[in-house]
Motif scaffolding. Structure first.
Motif, PDB file in Angstrom:
ATOM      1  N   PRO A  44       0.706  -1.349  -0.064  1.00  0.00           N
ATOM      2  CA  PRO A  44       0.075  -0.330  -0.203  1.00  0.00           C
ATOM      3  C   PRO A  44       1.240   1.296  -0.170  1.00  0.00           C
ATOM      4  CG  PRO A  44       0.041  -1.154   1.912  1.00  0.00           C
ATOM      5  CD  PRO A  44       0.766  -2.222   2.111  1.00  0.00           C
ATOM      6  N   ALA A  45       0.307   2.546  -0.459  1.00  0.00           N
ATOM      7  CA  ALA A  45       0.646   3.824  -0.388  1.00  0.00           C
ATOM      8  C   ALA A  45       1.146   4.272   0.973  1.00  0.00           C
ATOM      9  CB  ALA A  45       0.097   4.745  -1.091  1.00  0.00           C
ATOM     10  N   GLY A  46       1.989   5.609   0.864  1.00  0.00           N
ATOM     11  CA  GLY A  46       2.029   5.616   2.860  1.00  0.00           C
ATOM     12  C   GLY A  46       3.649   5.630   3.569  1.00  0.00           C
ATOM     13  N   LEU A  47       4.156   5.046   4.565  1.00  0.00           N
ATOM     14  CA  LEU A  47       4.638   5.470   5.792  1.00  0.00           C
ATOM     15  C   LEU A  47       5.354   4.046   6.423  1.00  0.00           C
ATOM     16  CD1 LEU A  47       5.401   8.855   6.504  1.00  0.00           C
ATOM     17  CD2 LEU A  47       6.811   7.868   4.742  1.00  0.00           C
ATOM     18  N   THR A  48       3.949   3.429   6.000  1.00  0.00           N
ATOM     19  CA  THR A  48       3.885   1.973   7.142  1.00  0.00           C
ATOM     20  C   THR A  48       4.304   0.959   6.993  1.00  0.00           C
ATOM     21  OG1 THR A  48       1.910   1.078   5.901  1.00  0.00           O
ATOM     22  CG2 THR A  48       1.620   2.781   8.324  1.00  0.00           C
ATOM     23  N   THR A  49       5.125   0.798   5.980  1.00  0.00           N
ATOM     24  CA  THR A  49       5.905  -0.268   5.393  1.00  0.00           C
ATOM     25  C   THR A  49       7.542  -0.408   5.492  1.00  0.00           C
ATOM     26  OG1 THR A  49       4.247  -1.010   3.489  1.00  0.00           O
ATOM     27  CG2 THR A  49       6.378  -2.401   3.523  1.00  0.00           C
ATOM     28  N   LYS A  50       7.655  -1.052   5.821  1.00  0.00           N
ATOM     29  CA  LYS A  50       9.361  -1.623   6.336  1.00  0.00           C
ATOM     30  C   LYS A  50       9.865  -2.666   4.599  1.00  0.00           C
ATOM     31  CE  LYS A  50       9.248  -1.323  11.060  1.00  0.00           C
ATOM     32  NZ  LYS A  50       7.210  -2.030  10.942  1.00  0.00           N
ATOM     33  N   PHE A  51      11.185  -2.159   4.037  1.00  0.00           N
ATOM     34  CA  PHE A  51      11.630  -2.662   3.213  1.00  0.00           C
ATOM     35  C   PHE A  51      12.826  -3.548   3.795  1.00  0.00           C
ATOM     36  CE2 PHE A  51       8.581  -0.199   1.011  1.00  0.00           C
ATOM     37  CZ  PHE A  51       8.217  -1.083  -0.173  1.00  0.00           C
ATOM     38  N   VAL A  52      13.233  -5.187   3.770  1.00  0.00           N
ATOM     39  CA  VAL A  52      14.533  -5.418   3.659  1.00  0.00           C
ATOM     40  C   VAL A  52      14.730  -6.405   2.700  1.00  0.00           C
ATOM     41  CG1 VAL A  52      15.574  -8.053   4.867  1.00  0.00           C
ATOM     42  CG2 VAL A  52      13.300  -6.401   6.461  1.00  0.00           C
ATOM     43  N   SER A  53      15.552  -5.457   1.614  1.00  0.00           N
ATOM     44  CA  SER A  53      16.043  -5.987   0.737  1.00  0.00           C
ATOM     45  C   SER A  53      17.776  -6.958   0.606  1.00  0.00           C
ATOM     46  CB  SER A  53      16.866  -4.814  -0.619  1.00  0.00           C
ATOM     47  OG  SER A  53      15.428  -4.189  -0.147  1.00  0.00           O
ATOM     48  N   LEU A  54      18.031  -8.441   0.534  1.00  0.00           N
ATOM     49  CA  LEU A  54      19.491  -8.782   0.613  1.00  0.00           C
ATOM     50  C   LEU A  54      19.563  -9.152  -1.260  1.00  0.00           C
ATOM     51  CD1 LEU A  54      18.133 -10.631   3.579  1.00  0.00           C
ATOM     52  CD2 LEU A  54      18.983  -8.873   3.654  1.00  0.00           C
ATOM     53  N   PRO A  55      20.524  -8.186  -1.029  1.00  0.00           N
ATOM     54  CA  PRO A  55      21.339  -8.665  -2.582  1.00  0.00           C
ATOM     55  C   PRO A  55      22.213  -9.979  -2.230  1.00  0.00           C
ATOM     56  CG  PRO A  55      22.680  -6.733  -1.759  1.00  0.00           C
ATOM     57  CD  PRO A  55      20.748  -7.250  -0.868  1.00  0.00           C
ATOM     58  N   LEU A  56      22.860 -10.404  -3.513  1.00  0.00           N
ATOM     59  CA  LEU A  56      23.372 -11.574  -3.050  1.00  0.00           C
ATOM     60  C   LEU A  56      24.907 -10.616  -2.873  1.00  0.00           C
ATOM     61  CD1 LEU A  56      23.250 -13.953  -6.658  1.00  0.00           C
ATOM     62  CD2 LEU A  56      22.495 -14.302  -4.576  1.00  0.00           C
ATOM     63  N   LYS A  57      25.657 -11.215  -1.757  1.00  0.00           N
ATOM     64  CA  LYS A  57      26.855 -10.419  -1.031  1.00  0.00           C
ATOM     65  C   LYS A  57      28.277 -11.137  -2.532  1.00  0.00           C
ATOM     66  CE  LYS A  57      29.107  -9.361   2.757  1.00  0.00           C
ATOM     67  NZ  LYS A  57      28.969  -9.589   3.945  1.00  0.00           N
ATOM     68  N   ILE A  58      28.403 -10.253  -3.740  1.00  0.00           N
ATOM     69  CA  ILE A  58      28.968 -10.888  -4.383  1.00  0.00           C
ATOM     70  C   ILE A  58      30.730  -9.618  -4.819  1.00  0.00           C
ATOM     71  CG2 ILE A  58      29.913 -10.896  -6.650  1.00  0.00           C
ATOM     72  CD1 ILE A  58      26.672 -11.916  -6.890  1.00  0.00           C
ATOM     73  N   LYS A  59      31.757 -10.088  -4.310  1.00  0.00           N
ATOM     74  CA  LYS A  59      32.780  -8.625  -4.278  1.00  0.00           C
ATOM     75  C   LYS A  59      32.818  -8.278  -5.415  1.00  0.00           C
ATOM     76  CE  LYS A  59      37.468  -8.514  -3.113  1.00  0.00           C
ATOM     77  NZ  LYS A  59      38.736  -8.955  -2.421  1.00  0.00           N
ATOM     78  N   GLY A  60      33.154  -6.909  -5.428  1.00  0.00           N
ATOM     79  CA  GLY A  60      33.191  -6.061  -6.717  1.00  0.00           C
ATOM     80  C   GLY A  60      31.616  -6.085  -7.766  1.00  0.00           C
ATOM     81  N   GLY A  61      31.098  -6.708  -7.077  1.00  0.00           N
ATOM     82  CA  GLY A  61      29.609  -6.879  -8.268  1.00  0.00           C
ATOM     83  C   GLY A  61      29.128  -4.932  -8.069  1.00  0.00           C
ATOM     84  N   PRO A  62      28.843  -4.848  -9.434  1.00  0.00           N
ATOM     85  CA  PRO A  62      27.859  -3.701  -9.758  1.00  0.00           C
ATOM     86  C   PRO A  62      26.915  -3.748  -9.332  1.00  0.00           C
ATOM     87  CG  PRO A  62      28.433  -4.577 -12.124  1.00  0.00           C
ATOM     88  CD  PRO A  62      28.987  -5.595 -10.867  1.00  0.00           C
TER      89      PRO A  62
END
Length: 252
Positions: free
Chosen positions: A223-241
Motif C-alpha cells: 500500500p501507499a504510505g509510510l507504514t511499510t518496512k523493506f528488507v532487501s538482500l542482494p547476493l553478496k558478491i565481491k566487486g559486483g556492480p
C-alpha cells in the motif's frame, strides 16, 4: 490475523516484492551473449537422486549462469561510478529501511512515460506526513502486471528503439537525495530512469550520491504510505556492480 513470521519482524503481513527468475526474465545486459537464446540458464546439471523420490545418498547440483541484473536487482554506486561502493559493501543498516511508497498507478496508466515529480512528493507528504531520513522511496506504477517475462510489453520499445515506461524525474531524485536524506530508490519498472530518459540522470544523481537503487520490484500488494518496512538482500558478491535481490515488505 498476522503471520508468525511477520510478528517476529514487528508487522502484520510479509509481501515478497521479488520476481521469480526464469529463462525469459528480462535483463538490460544486451552486450552479454545469449545462452541458447536465454538470459538465464541452469547448466552443468549433476543429478544422482533416486527418480522415485525416496531420498538416500543421491543429490542434485547445477550452475546458474546469468548477467548481474536479471529480474529484481539492486544497483550499487559502483554500477555507474568507478571507485564507489560495490554490492558487498552495502550495509544491512541501509538495506533495512522504512518505505515511502508513492502510488502513481493511475497517472502511469494515462501516460506510460510518466515521471515522479517533486509535486507528487509534496502531495504524498501532505497526505501521509514528511518522509523520514534514511527511507527507501518506492514508486509504485503498476508496471509489473505487464509481466517481466513479456519483454515486448515490459520494455515497450517503439520503432526507433526508444523504451517507454515510467520512472523518477531528475528533479525528484535530486530533491529526495538532498532534502530527504534517503537510503535509495525503488521501482516496479526496468529502470529508475523513465524508458525515454536517454542520459540516465537519475542513475547519475542517486548512485553518485552513494545511494542504491532497486529495479523490477513487485508492488501490487504494497500500500501507499509510510507504514511499510523493506528488507532487501542482494547476493553478496565481491566487486559486483549489481546483484539479483530478494526484497521483502513488512506491512503493519
Amino acid at each position: 490475523m498476522a503471520s508468525v513470521a511477520a510478528k517476529l519482524l514487528g508487522g502484520e503481513k510479509l509481501v515478497d516484492c521479488t520476481h521469480t527468475i526464469a529463462e525469459e526474465t528480462i535483463s538490460f545486459a544486451a552486450h552479454f551473449k545469449l545462452i541458447d537464446g536465454k538470459r538465464y540458464i541452469v547448466d552443468g546439471e549433476f543429478d544422482t537422486r533416486k527418480p522415485d523420490g525416496t531420498g538416500g545418498t543421491g543429490f542434485r547440483k547445477c550452475v546458474y549462469r546469468m548477467p548481474c541484473d536479471v529480474g529484481t536487482h539492486i544497483d550499487s554506486p559502483a554500477h555507474w561510478f568507478a571507485g564507489k561502493r560495490s554490492i558487498e559493501e552495502l550495509t544491512l543498516e541501509e538495506l533495512t529501511a522504512r518505505g515511502a511508497v508513492i502510488d502513481c498507478t493511475e497517472k502511469c496508466e494515462k501516460d506510460v512515460d510518466y515521471t515522479l515529480t517533486v509535486a507528487d512528493i509534496t502531495e504524498f507528504e501532505d497526505k501521509f506526513g514528511k518522509i523520514p531520513p534514511k527511507s527507501l522511496i518506492v514508486m509504485k506504477t503498476g508496471w509489473s502486471k505487464r509481466g517481466i517475462t513479456n519483454t515486448k510489453d515490459y520494455i515497450n520499445q517503439d520503432e526507433s528503439g526508444t523504451c517507454h515506461f515510467p520512472g523518477f524525474s531528475a528533479e525528484a531524485a535530486k530533491f529526495l537525495v538532498e532534502d530527504r536524506d534517503i537510503v535509495g530508490l525503488g521501482i516496479d519498472t526496468a529502470s529508475l530512469d523513465a524508458g525515454n530518459a536517454g542520459e540516465f540522470p537519475v542513475h547519475n544523481i542517486v548512485l553518485g550520491a552513494d545511494r542504491y537503487q532497486i529495479e523490477n520490484m513487485v508492488l501490487e500488494e504494497v500500500p501507499a504510505g509510510l507504514t511499510t518496512k523493506f528488507v532487501s538482500l542482494p547476493l553478496k558478491i565481491k566487486g559486483g556492480p549489481e546483484a539479483e535481490t530478494r526484497v521483502m515488505a513488512i506491512l503493519s
